[in-house]
Design an enzyme around this catalytic site. Structure first.
Site, PDB file in Angstrom:
ATOM      1  N   HIS A   1     -23.051  11.361 -28.554  1.00  0.00           N
ATOM      2  CA  HIS A   1     -22.502  10.447 -29.562  1.00  0.00           C
ATOM      3  C   HIS A   1     -22.321   9.029 -29.033  1.00  0.00           C
ATOM      4  CE1 HIS A   1     -19.188  12.566 -27.562  1.00  0.00           C
ATOM      5  NE2 HIS A   1     -18.444  11.478 -27.741  1.00  0.00           N
TER       6      HIS A   1
ATOM      7  N   PHE B   1      -7.643  19.450 -25.272  1.00  0.00           N
ATOM      8  CA  PHE B   1      -8.311  18.175 -25.450  1.00  0.00           C
ATOM      9  C   PHE B   1      -9.639  18.243 -24.693  1.00  0.00           C
ATOM     10  CE2 PHE B   1      -8.914  13.648 -24.222  1.00  0.00           C
ATOM     11  CZ  PHE B   1      -9.044  13.137 -25.495  1.00  0.00           C
ATOM     12  N   ASP B   2     -10.626  17.415 -25.099  1.00  0.00           N
ATOM     13  CA  ASP B   2     -11.962  17.618 -24.499  1.00  0.00           C
ATOM     14  C   ASP B   2     -11.990  17.418 -22.983  1.00  0.00           C
ATOM     15  OD1 ASP B   2     -11.814  14.869 -24.677  1.00  0.00           O
ATOM     16  OD2 ASP B   2     -13.443  14.642 -26.108  1.00  0.00           O
TER      17      ASP B   2
ATOM     18  N   ALA C   1       0.514  13.598 -23.545  1.00  0.00           N
ATOM     19  CA  ALA C   1       0.083  12.222 -23.868  1.00  0.00           C
ATOM     20  C   ALA C   1       0.955  11.608 -24.965  1.00  0.00           C
ATOM     21  CB  ALA C   1      -1.384  12.223 -24.298  1.00  0.00           C
TER      22      ALA C   1
ATOM     23  N   ASP D   1       0.536  19.078 -21.792  1.00  0.00           N
ATOM     24  CA  ASP D   1      -0.380  17.937 -21.839  1.00  0.00           C
ATOM     25  C   ASP D   1       0.343  16.945 -22.759  1.00  0.00           C
ATOM     26  OD1 ASP D   1      -2.347  16.078 -22.265  1.00  0.00           O
ATOM     27  OD2 ASP D   1      -3.898  17.511 -22.874  1.00  0.00           O
TER      28      ASP D   1
ATOM     29  N   TYR E   1       0.835  -1.210   0.000  1.00  0.00           N
ATOM     30  CA  TYR E   1       0.000   0.000   0.000  1.00  0.00           C
ATOM     31  C   TYR E   1       0.867   1.257   0.000  1.00  0.00           C
ATOM     32  CZ  TYR E   1      -3.978   2.979   1.057  1.00  0.00           C
ATOM     33  OH  TYR E   1      -4.948   3.936   0.981  1.00  0.00           O
TER      34      TYR E   1
ATOM     35  N   LYS F   1      -1.465   6.487 -24.069  1.00  0.00           N
ATOM     36  CA  LYS F   1      -0.950   6.788 -25.399  1.00  0.00           C
ATOM     37  C   LYS F   1       0.535   6.396 -25.426  1.00  0.00           C
ATOM     38  CE  LYS F   1      -4.970   9.014 -25.303  1.00  0.00           C
ATOM     39  NZ  LYS F   1      -5.291  10.155 -24.473  1.00  0.00           N
TER      40      LYS F   1
HETATM   41  C1  LIG Z   1      -6.275  11.002 -24.011  1.00  0.00           C
HETATM   42  C2  LIG Z   1      -5.879  12.368 -23.723  1.00  0.00           C
HETATM   43  C3  LIG Z   1      -6.160  12.971 -22.490  1.00  0.00           C
HETATM   44  C4  LIG Z   1      -6.977  12.297 -21.408  1.00  0.00           C
HETATM   45  O1  LIG Z   1      -6.380  11.156 -20.950  1.00  0.00           O
HETATM   46  P1  LIG Z   1      -7.203   9.871 -20.438  1.00  0.00           P
HETATM   47  O2  LIG Z   1      -6.117   8.907 -20.093  1.00  0.00           O
HETATM   48  O3  LIG Z   1      -8.078   9.408 -21.557  1.00  0.00           O
HETATM   49  O4  LIG Z   1      -7.991  10.290 -19.247  1.00  0.00           O
HETATM   50  C5  LIG Z   1      -5.716  14.262 -22.300  1.00  0.00           C
HETATM   51  N1  LIG Z   1      -5.065  14.937 -23.249  1.00  0.00           N
HETATM   52  C6  LIG Z   1      -4.784  14.392 -24.437  1.00  0.00           C
HETATM   53  C7  LIG Z   1      -4.043  15.184 -25.466  1.00  0.00           C
HETATM   54  C8  LIG Z   1      -5.195  13.101 -24.727  1.00  0.00           C
HETATM   55  O5  LIG Z   1      -4.950  12.573 -25.931  1.00  0.00           O
END
Ligand SMILES: *Cc1c(COP(=O)(O)O)cnc(C)c1O
Length: 463
Positions: free
Chosen positions: A455, A129-130, A222, A220, A77, A263
């Site tokens: 969607h 990103f959304d 990813a 960000d 833990y 990613k």
């Molecule tokens: C996928 C993604 C996120 C969010 O990450 P999750 O692991 O899906 O929560 C944030 N920013 C970018 C650019 C992404 O491609």
């Protein structure tokens, strides 16, 4: 490097050690599945998909080294050795002082924005990103996109179409006041405009502006490795640097980052929140304990931390990155040869077909992207993702017709290390078949929908 110039094929730089069978279906089966799913591809069972290009998020294959690392997972833990190994890896690769594990990218975002943002704040990004947008808006702050104009035009060719418009950033800060901008973000690669990279020069220019106002910069990140490889290929002065050096240089420009490890972390689940700010890290860890878990596991199992640690290192292999970008480019170039318009140039993780120019006889109100995506599935069992008026269309006041999305796209996202060239060749054959029959396709109407994120669950019927 090969001296035999007749060798053109970029082979997959791995062999297959474990396989997952594809459940074959025929066109008639798929017509039934479509009807049962009310023509919504999110409602199709994965076992009934032949080639799944819905997303590149968490859908990649782990390596034998990652699976071996899974077995080493320390499930303590507190104070797990798996966390120590992950922390050491991230500190070495990214250079940030505090490494906070989270279950995925959006958890890192939620924690960071809860701590850094308050009502009325403004957060610029090249393109949000959304999930970052949603996590800012829930703090009643404003998420502003400042991508360069080239990034907004699908046909414009630019080596770094994901860049931020530095002049617009200056204007925004002057207009808003720096005290209302708790941080600036840059998304690498810029997912929302087609997986387009951001140059080192742009990162430095953004940083120089932010420094004048003491605004921190967060990435960000990813797709940090794909972005770094694009820099190596396209930015003068970086051709002889290793991707690892380029990644470190990108991260050194920033004060921290959020990462969806689904990613370029090459794992099926995982995320990271990094910062150099001690006080901030303390607050973030306090919040982490509330919802994700203790700071040495953050909502993940020890084995997940191990797999992430190995994945973050493997993704820097330049043979892998060369294959990765070659695969995307190969698909994109062949779709263009068939006659499709795509977002140019091909980005890192996906190809985006312009459904509006492919199906000019279908108006946005009848969802050309949805029509094309359904036909890819019907014809070949290929699942893609509509990014158009189904996803972004908004009800108009005093009118039965919706305000359409700016673009009607179909995204073909490529899971990492999952499909071979023959799978991609099959996708191209199906695409050709669909293109040859495109004038006969007819659109869809929505017969049932939910008020949010429709969607995922909307029901469609043919027009
Ligand atoms: C996928 C993604 C996120 C969010 O990450 P999750 O692991 O899906 O929560 C944030 N920013 C970018 C650019 C992404 O491609």
């Amino acid at each position: 490097m090969s001296t035999d110039l007749s060798i053109q094929t970029v082979i997959e730089p791995f062999i297959i050690k474990s396989i997952e069978p594809i459940h074959m279906t025929n066109r008639r089966d798929r017509e039934d599945f479509l009807q049962q799913a009310h023509y919504n591809l999110f409602q199709i069972r994965a076992r009934n998909v032949l080639i799944d290009l819905l997303t590149d998020s968490g859908t990649g294959a782990m390596s034998s080294e990652q699976w071996a690392a899974v077995m080493r997972g320390d499930e303590s833990y507190a104070g797990s050795e798996s966390f120590e190994r992950l922390e050491a890896t991230v500190r070495e690769l990214f250079g940030f002082k505090h490494v906070i594990p989270t279950h995925q990218g959006r958890a890192a975002e939620r924690i960071m924005f809860s701590v850094m943002c308050k009502q009325g704040d403004v957060v610029p990004n090249n393109t949000h990103f959304d999930t970052t947008r949603a996590n800012i808006e829930i703090q009643e702050a404003e998420a502003v996109d400042l991508v360069i104009p080239e990034g907004e035009n699908p046909q414009t060719i630019h080596p770094f179409k994901g860049n931020m418009d530095v002049e617009k950033l200056k204007e925004l800060i002057e207009k808003t006041g720096s005290e209302k901008i708790p941080l600036c973000m840059i998304t690498v690669t810029n997912n929302s405009v087609g997986g387009q990279p951001v140059s080192m020069e742009n990162l430095k220019a953004v940083r120089a502006v932010l420094d004048q106002y003491s605004i921190p910069l967060y990435l960000d990140a990813a797709r940090f490795a794909e972005n770094a490889y694009f820099i190596k290929l396209r930015e003068p002065g970086y051709e002889h640097k290793t991707v690892q050096e380029i990644v470190r240089e990108m991260m050194d420009i920033a004060d921290g980052c959020t990462v969806s490890a689904k990613k370029d972390g090459l794992v099926n689940i995982g995320g990271l929140l990094c910062t150099n700010d001690d006080a901030l890290a303390q607050k973030e860890k306090d919040l982490l304990i509330l919802t994700e878990g203790f700071p040495t596991y953050g909502g993940l199992a020890g084995r997940d931390l191990e797999a992430m640690s190995v994945g973050l290192q493997e993704v820097l292999d330049e043979d892998y990155l060369k294959y990765r970008l070659a695969e995307t480019q190969y698909l994109g170039e062949r779709l263009v040869k068939i006659g499709f318009q795509i977002i140019q140039p091909p980005g890192g993780h996906a190809i985006y077909i312009d459904a509006a120019t492919t199906l000019p006889h279908i108006p946005p109100s009848q969802y050309p992207g949805q029509t094309l995506a359904v036909e890819f599935y019907r014809a070949g069992g290929i699942r893609t993702c509509e990014i158009g008026s189904v996803m972004f269309g908004k009800p108009a006041e005093n009118s039965p017709t919706e305000i359409p999305s700016q673009l009607e796209l179909v995204r073909l996202a490529l899971p990492r290390r999952t499909y071979t060239q023959s799978h991609i060749d099959y996708v191209i054959e199906i695409a050709r078949d669909v293109f040859n029959r495109k004038d006969k396709l007819t659109g869809f109407k929505i017969i049932e929908q939910s008020p949010h994120l429709r969607h995922f669950t909307a029901k469609f019927a043919p027009c």
